[in-house]
Design a protein around this motif. Structure first.
Motif, PDB file in Angstrom:
ATOM      1  N   TYR A   4       0.852  -1.185   0.000  1.00  0.00           N
ATOM      2  CA  TYR A   4       0.000   0.000   0.000  1.00  0.00           C
ATOM      3  C   TYR A   4       0.892   1.241   0.000  1.00  0.00           C
ATOM      4  CZ  TYR A   4      -3.323  -3.480   1.743  1.00  0.00           C
ATOM      5  OH  TYR A   4      -4.100  -4.597   1.898  1.00  0.00           O
ATOM      6  N   LEU A   5       0.614   2.165  -0.919  1.00  0.00           N
ATOM      7  CA  LEU A   5       1.352   3.415  -0.975  1.00  0.00           C
ATOM      8  C   LEU A   5       0.368   4.570  -1.113  1.00  0.00           C
ATOM      9  CD1 LEU A   5       4.333   2.543  -3.350  1.00  0.00           C
ATOM     10  CD2 LEU A   5       4.358   2.720  -0.862  1.00  0.00           C
ATOM     11  N   PRO A   6       0.700   5.763  -0.575  1.00  0.00           N
ATOM     12  CA  PRO A   6      -0.214   6.904  -0.690  1.00  0.00           C
ATOM     13  C   PRO A   6      -0.312   7.391  -2.124  1.00  0.00           C
ATOM     14  CG  PRO A   6       1.889   7.592   0.231  1.00  0.00           C
ATOM     15  CD  PRO A   6       1.928   6.086   0.167  1.00  0.00           C
ATOM     16  N   LEU A   7      -1.482   7.896  -2.493  1.00  0.00           N
ATOM     17  CA  LEU A   7      -1.631   8.487  -3.819  1.00  0.00           C
ATOM     18  C   LEU A   7      -0.810   9.766  -3.925  1.00  0.00           C
ATOM     19  CD1 LEU A   7      -5.442   8.051  -4.582  1.00  0.00           C
ATOM     20  CD2 LEU A   7      -3.536   6.922  -5.719  1.00  0.00           C
ATOM     21  N   ASP A   8      -0.771  10.534  -2.853  1.00  0.00           N
ATOM     22  CA  ASP A   8      -0.059  11.808  -2.869  1.00  0.00           C
ATOM     23  C   ASP A   8       0.884  11.901  -1.664  1.00  0.00           C
ATOM     24  OD1 ASP A   8       0.797  14.292  -3.461  1.00  0.00           O
ATOM     25  OD2 ASP A   8      -1.043  15.337  -2.910  1.00  0.00           O
ATOM     26  N   TRP A   9       0.313  12.043  -0.463  1.00  0.00           N
ATOM     27  CA  TRP A   9       1.117  12.123   0.742  1.00  0.00           C
ATOM     28  C   TRP A   9       0.326  11.567   1.914  1.00  0.00           C
ATOM     29  CZ3 TRP A   9      -0.528  14.822   5.016  1.00  0.00           C
ATOM     30  CH2 TRP A   9      -1.580  15.719   4.812  1.00  0.00           C
ATOM     31  N   VAL A  10       1.058  11.220   2.966  1.00  0.00           N
ATOM     32  CA  VAL A  10       0.437  10.736   4.192  1.00  0.00           C
ATOM     33  C   VAL A  10       1.399  11.013   5.335  1.00  0.00           C
ATOM     34  CG1 VAL A  10       1.376   8.395   4.048  1.00  0.00           C
ATOM     35  CG2 VAL A  10      -0.793   8.780   5.242  1.00  0.00           C
ATOM     36  N   ALA A  11       0.848  11.291   6.515  1.00  0.00           N
ATOM     37  CA  ALA A  11       1.656  11.560   7.701  1.00  0.00           C
ATOM     38  C   ALA A  11       1.626  10.347   8.624  1.00  0.00           C
ATOM     39  CB  ALA A  11       1.154  12.801   8.439  1.00  0.00           C
ATOM     40  N   LEU A  12       2.806   9.898   9.041  1.00  0.00           N
ATOM     41  CA  LEU A  12       2.937   8.761   9.942  1.00  0.00           C
ATOM     42  C   LEU A  12       3.640   9.211  11.220  1.00  0.00           C
ATOM     43  CD1 LEU A  12       4.334   6.109   7.422  1.00  0.00           C
ATOM     44  CD2 LEU A  12       1.936   6.588   7.921  1.00  0.00           C
ATOM     45  N   ARG A  13       3.357   8.523  12.294  1.00  0.00           N
ATOM     46  CA  ARG A  13       4.071   8.787  13.547  1.00  0.00           C
ATOM     47  C   ARG A  13       4.779   7.502  13.966  1.00  0.00           C
ATOM     48  NH1 ARG A  13       4.642  12.686  17.124  1.00  0.00           N
ATOM     49  NH2 ARG A  13       4.933  12.233  19.347  1.00  0.00           N
ATOM     50  N   HIS A  14       6.089   7.627  14.220  1.00  0.00           N
ATOM     51  CA  HIS A  14       6.883   6.442  14.551  1.00  0.00           C
ATOM     52  C   HIS A  14       7.919   6.797  15.608  1.00  0.00           C
ATOM     53  CE1 HIS A  14       8.707   2.524  13.929  1.00  0.00           C
ATOM     54  NE2 HIS A  14       9.887   3.089  13.712  1.00  0.00           N
ATOM     55  N   ARG A  15       7.855   6.098  16.730  1.00  0.00           N
ATOM     56  CA  ARG A  15       8.801   6.294  17.824  1.00  0.00           C
ATOM     57  C   ARG A  15       8.964   7.762  18.220  1.00  0.00           C
ATOM     58  NH1 ARG A  15      13.429   2.803  15.254  1.00  0.00           N
ATOM     59  NH2 ARG A  15      14.688   4.440  16.182  1.00  0.00           N
ATOM     60  N   GLY A  16       7.809   8.468  18.302  1.00  0.00           N
ATOM     61  CA  GLY A  16       7.809   9.843  18.773  1.00  0.00           C
ATOM     62  C   GLY A  16       8.065  10.889  17.711  1.00  0.00           C
ATOM     63  N   TYR A  17       8.310  10.491  16.455  1.00  0.00           N
ATOM     64  CA  TYR A  17       8.577  11.445  15.381  1.00  0.00           C
ATOM     65  C   TYR A  17       7.448  11.401  14.354  1.00  0.00           C
ATOM     66  CZ  TYR A  17      13.428  11.851  16.982  1.00  0.00           C
ATOM     67  OH  TYR A  17      14.563  12.086  17.722  1.00  0.00           O
ATOM     68  N   TRP A  18       7.123  12.582  13.819  1.00  0.00           N
ATOM     69  CA  TRP A  18       6.177  12.646  12.698  1.00  0.00           C
ATOM     70  C   TRP A  18       6.955  12.540  11.392  1.00  0.00           C
ATOM     71  CZ3 TRP A  18       1.176  11.975  12.707  1.00  0.00           C
ATOM     72  CH2 TRP A  18       0.451  12.212  13.870  1.00  0.00           C
ATOM     73  N   ILE A  19       6.454  11.683  10.505  1.00  0.00           N
ATOM     74  CA  ILE A  19       7.105  11.470   9.211  1.00  0.00           C
ATOM     75  C   ILE A  19       6.101  11.745   8.104  1.00  0.00           C
ATOM     76  CG2 ILE A  19       8.306   9.826   7.726  1.00  0.00           C
ATOM     77  CD1 ILE A  19       9.035   8.239  10.215  1.00  0.00           C
TER      78      ILE A  19
END
Length: 432
Positions: A110-125
């Protein structure tokens, strides 16, 4: 006098209006200039602050890391909230690489069509996806691009994410053997991902030969520093020869499974294969891998400056295998049904370090195969199969075909084996 003064009054009023327009225009220009400078300055400052607060990394589908990070994004819990996504059953359509495909039933990327925000180990990506068009040799190709912008991140955090993604990807593949083949664009394409084959499933004669080859391969892969210290190119070549169906390719697959190596297959009969594309393909294969050239006798029979197949020449073949620019750290396996047809230059020491001859079934091979195939078979019944197959009469493939045809009836399987043996004896197709 009154009229003159009135004229002067009107003249002054006219010039005052002109001054007001000029001054007003200047003020508007100045304010517009300040606004433009302020906007650009503000944009520059905000971009500079954003760059200092984020760490950005780019991944392209031309590189193996694209698959690691794509699979990692697909499994991130935050991605479940995305409302617009692309779904792939493989990476094949995402760009040329090593465009491997991990296509397995029930497995999707699964991949975003444009963009997506993820949170991992305290950081926003922030994950952004787009395409890039590149042109090489007048051929345009599209590549997928993934950009990761990590708010407050650092290089060490990015490397930890990449190592995490790589470890997770490889953990899912550790029990599988990936097989690559050159496609029509002369790019590596993963054509299969199979469960790793056990070495014990390959029946050779003598029985310990398979273990000896695996040990030799393992020793070579662990000897890079030793080869460098002796000034010897870090290469190892194996020639497997014998009748078709005797297990040559099966042994290569078992070695790959035992040592957890991918297999890269080059078909020398490919009409688009040239000296340059052959060398380029070999150099873009993984360092720790198996390069498999099957049926090399079918591609050429003697040295010449003419084409081996398509535009690949004999000298181009040799230079690609062990020329100055050829890659090291790879296991080369060549198979042939006719050892006598090969040019001495191809199998000289240094190109071929180990030669391994394969034979039709000996009694010990028949015994082990039948014992492994049937669960409820007695020792006497096994010996009936052994007695039915004279040494060096049928190949493992022929024996397997008879047993598979009657997998639930060992008596009918035995009859089928006897029939095949009788036919070969009548046609004189035996070597004992």
């Amino acid at each position: 006098m009154f009229g003159m003064n009135n004229g002067i009054y009107h003249t002054d009023k006219h010039w005052n209006s002109v001054y007001q327009y000029v001054f007003g225009g200047f003020v508007l220009f100045f304010l517009g200039f300040l606004a433009k400078v302020g906007k650009d300055l503000g944009k520059l400052i905000s971009e500079n602050i954003y760059e200092r607060l984020t760490y950005t990394a780019e991944f392209t589908s031309e590189d193996e890391s694209f698959r690691w990070i794509s699979a990692w994004i697909s499994t991130n819990p935050c991605f479940a909230q995305a409302r617009e996504i692309s779904i792939f059953s493989s990476f094949r359509c995402l760009g040329p690489l090593n465009r491997g495909l991990d296509s397995e039933p029930g497995k999707y990327v699964y991949l975003p069509l444009d963009w997506v925000a993820l949170r991992h180990r305290g950081y926003w990506i922030l994950v952004l996806r787009n395409k890039r068009i590149s042109t090489q040799k007048n051929i345009s190709s599209k590549h997928e691009i993934l950009r990761l912008q990590i708010l407050g991140g650092s290089k060490s955090f990015l490397l930890s994410v990449l190592n995490e993604a790589k470890s997770a990807y490889e953990a899912a593949e550790v029990s599988r053997t990936n097989i690559y083949m050159a496609d029509s664009d002369m790019e590596w394409n993963k054509i299969a991902s199979r469960m790793a084959r056990s070495l014990s499933s390959v029946l050779m004669w003598p029985a310990d030969r398979a273990d000896g080859i695996v040990q030799d391969c393992s020793r070579f892969l662990d000897s890079e520093i030793w080869y460098a210290s002796k000034g010897i190119p870090w290469r190892r070549g194996y020639l497997l020869y014998g009748p078709p169906g005797t297990g040559k390719t099966s042994l290569v697959c078992a070695i790959a499974g035992e040592l957890k190596l991918p297999i890269y297959i080059v078909t020398l009969s490919n009409p688009k294969l040239t000296d340059d594309s052959f060398a380029d393909l070999l150099n873009r294969s993984a360092t720790r891998s198996i390069l498999l050239l099957e049926d090399v006798d079918a591609a050429f029979q003697q040295r010449s400056g003419q084409e081996v197949s398509g535009s690949l020449t004999f000298s181009g073949l040799l230079n690609g295998l062990d020329g100055v620019a050829s890659q090291e750290g790879r296991l080369l396996f060549m198979t042939t049904n006719h050892r006598e047809k090969l040019d001495p230059a191809l199998v000289r020491p240094g190109r071929v370090d180990v030669e391994l001859e394969f034979f039709c079934c000996m009694k010990e091979q028949v015994r082990k195969y039948v014992e492994n195939f049937f669960n409820n078979i007695t020792g006497d019944e096994v010996e009936e199969f052994c007695d039915a197959v004279p040494p060096n009469t049928v190949t493992v493939a022929e024996l397997q075909a008879c047993l598979l045809l009657h997998r639930d009836n060992k008596y009918e399987a035995l009859s089928a084996v006897k029939k095949v043996v009788q036919q070969k004896l009548q046609l004189g197709e035996t070597s004992f």
